[in-house]
Enzyme design. Structure first.
Site, mmCIF file in Angstrom:
data_model
loop_
_atom_site.group_PDB
_atom_site.id
_atom_site.type_symbol
_atom_site.label_atom_id
_atom_site.label_comp_id
_atom_site.label_asym_id
_atom_site.label_seq_id
_atom_site.Cartn_x
_atom_site.Cartn_y
_atom_site.Cartn_z
ATOM 1 N N ARG A 26 0.917 -1.446 0.083
ATOM 2 C CA ARG A 26 -0.177 -0.012 0.123
ATOM 3 C C ARG A 26 1.034 1.313 0.005
ATOM 4 N NH1 ARG A 26 -3.665 -2.460 -1.600
ATOM 5 N NH2 ARG A 26 -5.593 -2.650 -0.722
ATOM 6 N N HIS A 71 -1.000 0.077 -9.494
ATOM 7 C CA HIS A 71 -1.921 -0.612 -8.714
ATOM 8 C C HIS A 71 -2.385 -1.912 -9.165
ATOM 9 C CE1 HIS A 71 -3.716 -0.719 -4.264
ATOM 10 N NE2 HIS A 71 -3.909 -1.869 -4.860
ATOM 11 N N GLU A 79 -3.935 7.946 -4.908
ATOM 12 C CA GLU A 79 -4.021 7.039 -6.165
ATOM 13 C C GLU A 79 -5.619 7.595 -6.869
ATOM 14 O OE1 GLU A 79 -3.896 2.939 -5.478
ATOM 15 O OE2 GLU A 79 -1.854 3.123 -4.838
HETATM 16 P P1 NAD Z 1 -2.209 -10.706 4.908
HETATM 17 O O1 NAD Z 1 -3.314 -10.015 5.954
HETATM 18 O O2 NAD Z 1 -2.538 -12.207 4.542
HETATM 19 O O3 NAD Z 1 -0.761 -10.591 5.391
HETATM 20 C C1 NAD Z 1 -0.238 -9.370 5.826
HETATM 21 C C2 NAD Z 1 0.785 -9.982 6.865
HETATM 22 O O4 NAD Z 1 1.501 -8.718 7.420
HETATM 23 C C3 NAD Z 1 0.308 -10.561 7.839
HETATM 24 O O5 NAD Z 1 0.837 -11.886 8.267
HETATM 25 C C4 NAD Z 1 0.553 -9.611 9.329
HETATM 26 O O6 NAD Z 1 0.990 -10.434 10.769
HETATM 27 C C5 NAD Z 1 1.870 -8.977 8.641
HETATM 28 N N1 NAD Z 1 2.034 -7.547 9.493
HETATM 29 C C6 NAD Z 1 0.914 -6.872 10.145
HETATM 30 N N2 NAD Z 1 1.801 -5.691 10.585
HETATM 31 C C7 NAD Z 1 3.006 -5.922 10.214
HETATM 32 C C8 NAD Z 1 4.180 -5.166 10.717
HETATM 33 N N3 NAD Z 1 4.224 -3.972 11.358
HETATM 34 N N4 NAD Z 1 5.297 -5.483 10.276
HETATM 35 C C9 NAD Z 1 5.254 -6.741 9.445
HETATM 36 N N5 NAD Z 1 4.570 -7.460 9.224
HETATM 37 C C10 NAD Z 1 3.245 -7.089 9.595
HETATM 38 O O7 NAD Z 1 -2.496 -9.706 3.757
HETATM 39 P P2 NAD Z 1 -2.139 -10.064 2.231
HETATM 40 O O8 NAD Z 1 -3.170 -10.698 1.443
HETATM 41 O O9 NAD Z 1 -0.746 -10.938 2.014
HETATM 42 O O10 NAD Z 1 -1.651 -8.611 1.545
HETATM 43 C C11 NAD Z 1 -0.530 -7.911 1.997
HETATM 44 C C12 NAD Z 1 -0.705 -6.709 1.597
HETATM 45 O O11 NAD Z 1 -0.818 -6.516 -0.017
HETATM 46 C C13 NAD Z 1 -1.805 -5.794 1.743
HETATM 47 O O12 NAD Z 1 -1.237 -4.427 2.122
HETATM 48 C C14 NAD Z 1 -2.652 -5.571 1.011
HETATM 49 O O13 NAD Z 1 -3.630 -4.379 1.045
HETATM 50 C C15 NAD Z 1 -1.657 -5.591 -0.455
HETATM 51 N N6 NAD Z 1 -2.006 -6.040 -1.493
HETATM 52 C C16 NAD Z 1 -1.826 -5.353 -2.559
HETATM 53 C C17 NAD Z 1 -2.403 -5.637 -3.878
HETATM 54 C C18 NAD Z 1 -1.955 -5.093 -5.042
HETATM 55 O O14 NAD Z 1 -2.472 -5.004 -6.100
HETATM 56 N N7 NAD Z 1 -1.116 -3.957 -5.321
HETATM 57 C C19 NAD Z 1 -3.288 -6.808 -4.196
HETATM 58 C C20 NAD Z 1 -3.500 -7.386 -2.952
HETATM 59 C C21 NAD Z 1 -3.061 -7.068 -1.748
#
Ligand code: NAD
Length: 331
Positions: A243, A291, A272
């Site tokens: 993000r 994105h 965005e």
């Molecule tokens: P998820 O919830 O499965 O995993 C996120 C992980 O981050 C969890 O294991 C959590 O414990 C960890 N976390 C939380 N706070 C943290 C911190 N301070 N330091 C380190 N780790 C921490 O989520 P996901 O599905 O793997 O998605 C991850 C990210 O990717 C999210 O921000 C989501 O919005 C983003 N995303 C972006 C796109 C895109 O198109 N660019 C698409 C999907 C998801």
């Protein structure tokens, strides 16, 4: 027009497979709305269809005013997995489940993170220009010589759906994989063949690649500020597909200009769509995408199917709790 059907307003960016699932249901009326719609315009659309029982959102935020305008919403779903644009405490207080698309786009985001890391390492944009501009003889100059990912160290921030998949792909590249995720047990990380790190600042100087896969939260906003970026190797590549706001854009710009970092890649931005005048966009050592990490032809259909099934599961009294970000609403 009054109807006994449950009304679902879905973003017109939704994949056709999901729309078909909604439309196949005789007890559901599915209505498309523009992906970019938000705020007062969206609220007036909701009011015009009220009561709206389910919403499937792309980029549209959803908070108290939207909840009130819908006049009877039972479920809020997203076609993606990020939910920072949804007021979760408000929805939870109204006992409304907020549902996300599970792992539908996780492999696609992991592939984009790999693409970014590989493209940075292989100096993709620079070598494209070199060939196109007839500068073949320059190809052995140090600034054009690529580096391997093989035997390098990657630091993955966040070991969730996407981080775990990125780790698997990095292990396949024969890399050392460090994981920083304070919410995952070190044993779980070790069992996946990776090394847990408890201190982010101590781990940064060890990494050749850093890829961010944690959510945007008060704790992670500005996580990669100037001080953190300075702790990275001067040869390390920084990639973010999570993000906007997790990396401080001004600090990244400075680091890319003054040589603190050689190059970086971003799929997500503070604002965005971003301002085209963003100074980052003028730099030769950054790769950008709009994105789209989680958006592939296949992922769009998988996300749409998940979103449709999530909404219908609530209507049918058999909620897919594993996809709710606030499962406590189910009691
Ligand atoms: P998820 O919830 O499965 O995993 C996120 C992980 O981050 C969890 O294991 C959590 O414990 C960890 N976390 C939380 N706070 C943290 C911190 N301070 N330091 C380190 N780790 C921490 O989520 P996901 O599905 O793997 O998605 C991850 C990210 O990717 C999210 O921000 C989501 O919005 C983003 N995303 C972006 C796109 C895109 O198109 N660019 C698409 C999907 C998801």
């Amino acid at each position: 027009m009054t109807t006994n059907k449950k009304k679902v307003l879905f973003t017109d960016s939704m994949g056709s497979d999901g729309i078909e699932i909604l439309k196949a249901r005789g007890d559901v009326e599915a209505i498309a709305f523009n992906y970019f719609m938000k705020g007062a315009e969206y609220q007036s659309l909701l009011k015009s269809h009220a009561p709206v029982h389910g919403v499937i959102l792309g980029a549209t935020p959803f908070g108290e005013a939207d909840y009130a305008a819908a006049g009877g919403v039972e479920v809020v779903a997203r076609t993606g997995v990020g939910y920072d644009a949804i007021d979760i405490p408000a929805m939870t207080s109204h006992k409304i489940p907020v549902m996300i698309a599970g792992t539908a786009n996780s492999p696609s985001v992991a592939e984009q993170a790999m693409t970014f890391m590989l493209t940075l390492a292989r100096k993709g944009p620079q070598l494209t220009r070199l060939v196109a501009e007839g500068r073949w003889a320059d190809r052995l100059k140090p600034e054009y010589v690529a580096v391997d990912m093989f035997e390098k160290t990657v630091l993955i921030i966040g070991f969730g759906r996407i981080g775990t998949r990125t780790a698997k792909r990095c292990l396949a590249m024969e890399m050392t994989v460090l994981i920083y995720d304070p919410y995952v047990k070190p044993d779980t990380i070790k069992a996946a063949g990776c090394q847990p790190v408890l201190d982010l600042d101590a781990a940064l100087p060890r990494a050749d690649f850093v890829t961010i896969h944690c959510p945007k939260t008060p704790e992670t906003i500005g996580m990669f500020n100037a001080a953190r970026i300075k702790k990275m190797k001067r040869t390390a590549y920084l990639v973010c597909t999570a993000r906007g706001g997790i990396i401080d854009e001004a600090a990244l710009h400075q680091a890319l200009v003054d040589g603190t970092l050689p190059a970086a890649a971003l799929d997500v931005f503070d604002r965005e769509p971003p301002d085209p005048a963003n100074p980052l966009f003028k730099l030769p050592n950054i790769i950008l995408s709009p994105h789209m990490a989680g958006v592939t032809a296949e992922a769009m259909q998988r996300m749409a199917v998940e979103a449709a099934k999530n909404v219908l599961s609530v209507f049918d009294g058999a909620p897919r709790k594993e996809n709710a970000v606030n499962p406590q609403v189910f009691g």
